[in-house]
Design an enzyme around this catalytic site. Structure first.
Site: not given
Lengths: 357, 357
Positions: A56-57, A105, A219
């Site tokens: 999603g990134h 991360k 997010h």
């Protein structure tokens, strides 16, 4: 929910299938466990660089696999950590005999799973180290995080360490470099709209038509506070000053000590930016922001940097670490030295970042 | 209206100011009249390539200024044609003694203003030719267009002709090449959402939560029809088949005849794609589409191409010709031959497209 997808549960797999077809000259995709790796892996005599995280990134991380950047990337479900078996199998596949550096991360799931993967890799005789990225100055702890979140600096660390790995840096030197990039980078973001996770089907959060979320997480985690929508100049100035005026930041991270063969707590400190520093300025779109808006933010960022005595020596601008279709942006400043700038300039050839090759 | 802007009337100017700061090594910006040009212009002994159009489609065109692509780009207000004085001053600035090729998307305002600019340039003793791009198979005429609209093929023509100009093609040969790219390219798009023009302040059109617009124009012009939101596979298949099954397309375009020194009508025909052709497949985001969705479309596109006997020899995927924050995509197929493929591979260094340098 309006999306160019088939079934929500097939998004990541189908996207990876298309991705591997589109970039067959650069990458391959392995499924079950799932990871993307360099088409020419393993590259012998080179430390392998692996990252990963929830999908999603994009383009992060899968789009950064290729020469001069990552050896492999492990995508989880959308906004969900990948699992240790993905990371372990990726490590086995791309290890060229010089060990593996995991760039992680700072989200609890990622930290736990990458640590486990590193332990498993070492139990098989692979050298493996983990370096944490935690550059988001917005909040101290967050929804999925103890300590600061890892955001924009991840892209920069992957590029710079990828170049160093190509140059032949050994594993400890590469880990030092990655730590240095992280300690010299600071980021902060803002959201104008939420995104919608396909499997959820509705926006992650609600923002009124005149509201923004300052310090948003990638997010959709809450940031510092909600505020009235402001002119871009005010937003860019606020983000830039939050980064520049952030004081020294101490934290304790857990890293594997190769000599003692055990995890050890390491006290680290990010030095603040100061007058006269050279920086890499990174203006990032969260995904849904029109490309015409980013230079408006860059313009104010450059004005603030000049006023504060920071020299912008390198620039990155575009959608490089996104949150699906979220409208918003983040700014990252990385203090540069000669070595970092030179590594930044080295050639790179990935689906998401490319020059010189 | 939620945007990272200051005042709507300052968007283009402030964006260009930031753009020129961010890419000072590559481009310069001239204001009043406004155009972006290569920092090293004029390049003597090389034909200058100029394009332009309304803003809001970034990175097109300003992001394609640089070595291996455009010499200059003339941005109008958002979704509004630039004016002849912009094009003329750009031509004066970047002409390297070998003349100027204007690449013009087929919209009435652009066609009229670029024609006028070419006349003015010639009246000053500059050689100038215009080539029209009209690759959108969705509709015959449109809101701002007589004949087909110019869309994705523009990006490909700018890259391929930019490479040819670097190689030293003279003006007539470059015009032939650009015409050939256009005649061998076909595109079609779809919108899931509208975008909002800053000066207007509300969405250009309304689409129900379960509706899409098939054949959308890049300014939100109506397409073929509205349809129910469908799975990505059905949408990608529909767009791809619309392109592949589009028959021969005839039109008459007006081009300057250098020998006769007058505008002449030229009858042109786009040959349809056929079994065995090699193509460049271009999957474009309209701006607001999450990056993870594009490969899902590419996956189906690749399946359809294989079924139809088309070999995808080159790929471009990403937000390259956008409509602000519109969610949606377009697909372009360009039939390749050896020359086009080789020119595509040549190095390019622009803010929006870069490899090999």
């Amino acid at each position: 929910m309006k999306k160019l997808i088939n079934h929500p549960e097939d998004v990541v797999r189908e996207s990876l299938e298309g991705f591997s077809l589109a970039y067959a000259d650069l990458v391959k995709v392995h499924f079950d466990p799932t990871f993307v790796y360099r088409a020419d892996a393993p590259v012998s005599g080179k430390v392998a660089l692996i990252s990963g995280g929830g999908s999603g990134h994009e383009p992060m991380h899968t789009g950064y696999v290729g020469r001069g950047m990552l050896s492999a990337a492990c995508p989880g479900a959308i906004f969900t950590s990948p699992t240790p078996d993905q990371m372990l199998e990726a490590a086995r596949t791309v290890d060229g005999g010089q060990g593996v550096l995991f760039i992680v991360k700072n989200y609890s799931g990622d930290v736990m799973n990458f640590s486990m993967a590193a332990d498993l890799a070492r139990s098989e005789g692979l050298r493996a180290l983990n370096i944490l990225i935690d550059d988001d100055v917005a909040v101290k702890n967050s929804l999925y995080t103890q300590g600061r979140r890892g955001v924009g600096a991840t892209v920069l660390a992957e590029k710079i360490c990828g170049a160093a790995a190509e140059r032949g840096y050994d594993l400890p030197r590469l880990a030092d470099l990655c730590r240095r990039v992280n300690l010299n980078a600071r980021s902060m973001g803002v959201a104008l709209t939420s995104c919608t996770v396909p499997a959820v089907g509705h926006p992650t959060f609600d923002l009124a038509e005149d509201q923004i979320e300052l310090g948003i997480g990638i997010h959709g985690e809450p940031g510092q506070r909600r505020a009235q929508l402001k002119p871009a100049d005010e937003i860019a100035e606020f983000l830039t000053l939050s980064i520049i005026e952030d004081g020294p930041y101490q934290r304790t991270v857990s890293e594997w000590n190769e000599e003692k063969e055990e995890w050890q707590d390491l006290a680290l400190e990010s030095p603040p930016l100061k007058y006269g520093d050279s920086v890499l300025a990174f203006v990032n779109s969260m995904g849904g922001t029109p490309a015409i808006e980013l230079p408006i933010l860059y313009r104010k960022l450059a004005q603030v940097c000049e006023k504060k005595g920071l020299r912008i020596a390198r620039t990155l601008m575009g959608p490089y670490i996104t949150s699906l279709e979220m409208a918003g942006c983040s700014i990252t400043l990385l203090k540069l030295d000669e070595e970092l700038a030179s590594l930044w300039d080295d050639p790179v050839k990935t689906p998401g970042l490319r020059w010189g090759i």
